[in-house]
Design a protein around this motif. Structure first.
Motif, mmCIF file in Angstrom:
data_model
loop_
_atom_site.group_PDB
_atom_site.id
_atom_site.type_symbol
_atom_site.label_atom_id
_atom_site.label_comp_id
_atom_site.label_asym_id
_atom_site.label_seq_id
_atom_site.Cartn_x
_atom_site.Cartn_y
_atom_site.Cartn_z
ATOM 1 N N VAL A 300 22.263 46.704 62.617
ATOM 2 C CA VAL A 300 22.846 45.583 61.879
ATOM 3 C C VAL A 300 22.704 44.285 62.659
ATOM 4 O O VAL A 300 22.342 43.236 62.115
ATOM 5 C CB VAL A 300 24.328 45.866 61.548
ATOM 6 N N CYS A 330 22.490 42.808 52.027
ATOM 7 C CA CYS A 330 23.720 43.576 52.283
ATOM 8 C C CYS A 330 23.577 45.008 51.794
ATOM 9 O O CYS A 330 23.951 45.964 52.495
ATOM 10 C CB CYS A 330 24.907 42.922 51.580
ATOM 11 N N THR A 331 23.036 45.170 50.590
ATOM 12 C CA THR A 331 22.889 46.498 50.007
ATOM 13 C C THR A 331 21.975 47.372 50.849
ATOM 14 O O THR A 331 22.283 48.533 51.151
ATOM 15 C CB THR A 331 22.340 46.386 48.577
ATOM 16 N N SER A 334 23.618 48.021 54.450
ATOM 17 C CA SER A 334 24.759 48.935 54.425
ATOM 18 C C SER A 334 24.310 50.367 54.150
ATOM 19 O O SER A 334 24.882 51.317 54.705
ATOM 20 C CB SER A 334 25.778 48.485 53.374
ATOM 21 N N LEU A 338 24.922 53.358 56.755
ATOM 22 C CA LEU A 338 25.639 54.568 56.352
ATOM 23 C C LEU A 338 24.877 55.814 56.770
ATOM 24 O O LEU A 338 25.463 56.755 57.319
ATOM 25 C CB LEU A 338 25.848 54.555 54.833
ATOM 26 N N SER A 374 30.844 49.992 60.627
ATOM 27 C CA SER A 374 29.419 49.640 60.589
ATOM 28 C C SER A 374 28.976 49.244 59.187
ATOM 29 O O SER A 374 28.266 48.244 58.999
ATOM 30 C CB SER A 374 28.574 50.815 61.084
ATOM 31 N N VAL A 375 29.384 50.015 58.201
ATOM 32 C CA VAL A 375 28.973 49.728 56.825
ATOM 33 C C VAL A 375 29.582 48.421 56.336
ATOM 34 O O VAL A 375 28.901 47.594 55.710
ATOM 35 C CB VAL A 375 29.379 50.901 55.901
ATOM 36 N N CYS A 376 30.852 48.202 56.624
ATOM 37 C CA CYS A 376 31.501 46.962 56.185
ATOM 38 C C CYS A 376 30.919 45.749 56.906
ATOM 39 O O CYS A 376 30.780 44.670 56.325
ATOM 40 C CB CYS A 376 33.009 47.052 56.421
ATOM 41 N N SER A 378 27.858 45.515 57.805
ATOM 42 C CA SER A 378 26.582 45.288 57.113
ATOM 43 C C SER A 378 26.768 44.486 55.834
ATOM 44 O O SER A 378 25.876 43.722 55.438
ATOM 45 C CB SER A 378 25.919 46.626 56.776
ATOM 46 N N CYS A 379 27.894 44.665 55.189
ATOM 47 C CA CYS A 379 28.142 43.963 53.919
ATOM 48 C C CYS A 379 28.426 42.479 54.128
ATOM 49 O O CYS A 379 28.166 41.673 53.243
ATOM 50 C CB CYS A 379 29.313 44.614 53.196
ATOM 51 N N LEU A 434 34.936 44.350 53.318
ATOM 52 C CA LEU A 434 34.519 44.384 51.915
ATOM 53 C C LEU A 434 35.117 43.209 51.147
ATOM 54 O O LEU A 434 34.438 42.574 50.324
ATOM 55 C CB LEU A 434 34.941 45.711 51.277
#
Length: 479
Positions: A300, A330-331, A334, A338, A374-376, A378-379, A434
């Motif tokens: 990221v 972002c999509t 993320s 994930l 990590s995922v958030c 990335s968003c 988010l």
């Protein structure tokens, strides 16, 4: 490639636009003739340069963060749970200070014309000031928290100063979009650090925080010298310190640096809370879980580096990116984060003992939290990068500040109720991302260029960039 005012070559956003627009024509039967072949070669060349630049941005993060991971793993294996917990806090301080400095200096190098005399003078003042203040603040915080003795605090102050100087050179490479050359510099830091550390341990020196800090100082010094040799002379040219554009730079850099410091500061405060309410041994288990999930955060950060440079160049060229292009990034980011996080969780049973040396256990509950984090992250990062390129750092600061304060407040309440809730920390700090992403998207949409106007040409640019493999504050740390 385009020649800049100083004679240097760099990738331009126009190249991204042309690549994205022309790529579908490769399969056009009408382009089968000599003209079509020539066009195809041009397209392949542009796509190759774009891919190389984007790949380098991600690769350099894996090299630097991989080195950081190795050093931290050695610390975990040799210092034990309590010692590693103290080292993790020192490392968090470096992350926080470096994030603030590199956003002040590094993002100015990227967004402004660093060769304009007034801007250059302001940059020289900024580098000198941030290095001095950063070293002093680092030493003061380490002393107040009793993380080391007098020698350790002195080495820590020197380490911070050298790290900030090294980071300035790194960001010059970044501003030049020379990510692969930067990788060599960062590999030099890693090799030197490990060589000094290994030689010292081999000679019979005891493993200690002081030894780790001294090794890091040696690595930073080697990287600084190499950057000085490899970068063109004009990158180190002096400028008058009178009549500088310091106020203009300050207006941008203040909010940008404060904004960039929010996330590492929140992480530092969370670690202090865990150490205070539980213990540094408990913190070590949570930190070990973060190390196992660090590849996702590394990806990221590397992608964010590339996006900020691409967005900034598009703004300068009069072809600003649209918010929906940042959402696409972002999509993609993320989704990759994930997958990488799930891989880290699945391999935790095998990699955990490798990281800790069986000296303590990885906190399994925290693994899922760092995946969420990590995922958030990335968003929000692509949207924050686009807002930074538009010089809306103050708004990003407000949104991220509220997010971090809310997460810290929830974590504090949980720890007061039961110190055993330490593993909840990454969940508290990550989930709010988010909401921040939605707020950033709404803000950016209002500033989008009109459809069919100057920004329409830029729409495929980011699309082309992301499709070609290019996806903050990035630095050498897995923070």
């Amino acid at each position: 490639m385009t020649q800049g005012a100083s004679g240097r070559s760099f990738s331009t956003p126009e190249s991204s636009v042309e690549t994205a627009i022309d790529l579908p024509a490769v399969s056009d039967p009408a382009a089968a003739g000599p003209a079509g072949q020539g066009k195809g070669k041009r397209i392949a060349g542009k796509a190759g340069r774009l891919l190389a630049s984007a790949g380098g941005a991600v690769a350099v993060q894996f090299v630097t963060a991989g080195g950081s991971l190795v050093v931290q793993s050695l610390a975990a294996r040799t210092l034990g749970a309590s010692g590693y917990g103290a080292y993790a806090l020192l490392f968090s301080i470096i992350v926080m200070i470096t994030s603030v400095q590199t956003s002040w200096v590094g993002d100015t190098l990227t967004v402004f014309d660093r060769f304009e005399p007034r801007v250059r003078g302001a940059l020289l003042l900024s580098v000198a000031g941030t290095v001095a203040v950063g070293a002093a603040v680092g030493a003061a915080v380490a002393a107040v928290m009793h993380l080391a003795g007098p020698l350790g605090i002195a080495l820590f102050a020197l380490s911070v100063a050298l790290w900030l100087l090294e980071e300035t050179g790194r960001r010059i490479f970044t501003a030049r979009m020379e990510f692969w050359r930067l990788t060599v510099n960062d590999a030099t830091y890693l090799v030197t650090t490990l060589a000094v550390l290994g030689a010292s341990l081999g000679a019979g020196a005891d493993a200690s925080v002081e030894l780790l800090l001294a090794s890091m100082c040696a690595g930073s010094a080697a990287s600084i010298l190499l950057a000085r040799v490899r970068l063109p002379r004009e990158e180190y040219a002096l400028a008058s310190l009178r009549g500088t554009a310091f106020r203009e730079i300050l207006a941008f850099s203040w909010w940008r640096s404060v904004q960039a410091g929010i996330r590492p500061t929140a992480l530092l405060l969370a670690r202090v809370m865990i150490a205070g309410f539980a213990s540094t041994a408990v913190l070590a288990g949570v930190e070990a879980a973060r190390l196992l999930l660090s590849p996702a955060l590394t990806f990221v950060n590397g992608a964010g580096w590339f996006l900020l440079g691409d967005f900034a160049k598009a703004e300068k060229a009069g072809r600003p990116m649209r918010a929906r292009q940042a959402v696409r990034a972002c999509t993609l980011m993320s989704g990759i984060a994930l997958v990488m996080s799930l891989g880290g969780i699945l391999l935790a049973g095998w990699l955990g003992p490798v990281v800790t040396g069986h000296s303590f256990s990885v906190n399994k509950a925290a693994l899922g939290g760092w995946a969420v984090y990590s995922v958030c992250f990335s968003c929000t990062l692509p949207l924050a990068s686009l807002a930074t390129a538009r010089k809306q750092s103050r708004s990003v600061f407000v949104i991220r500040g509220v997010e971090s304060l809310a997460g810290l407040a929830v974590l504090l309440g949980l720890l007061v109720a039961d110190p055993g809730h330490a593993a909840i920390a990454p969940y508290c700090l990550g989930a709010g991302g988010l909401i921040s992403a939605v707020m950033l998207w709404r803000m950016l949409r209002k500033g989008d260029p009109p459809r069919g106007g100057g920004g329409s040409a830029a729409v495929p640019a980011t699309s082309g960039t992301i499709a070609s493999g290019g996806v903050e504050s990035g630095n050498q740390l897995v923070g």
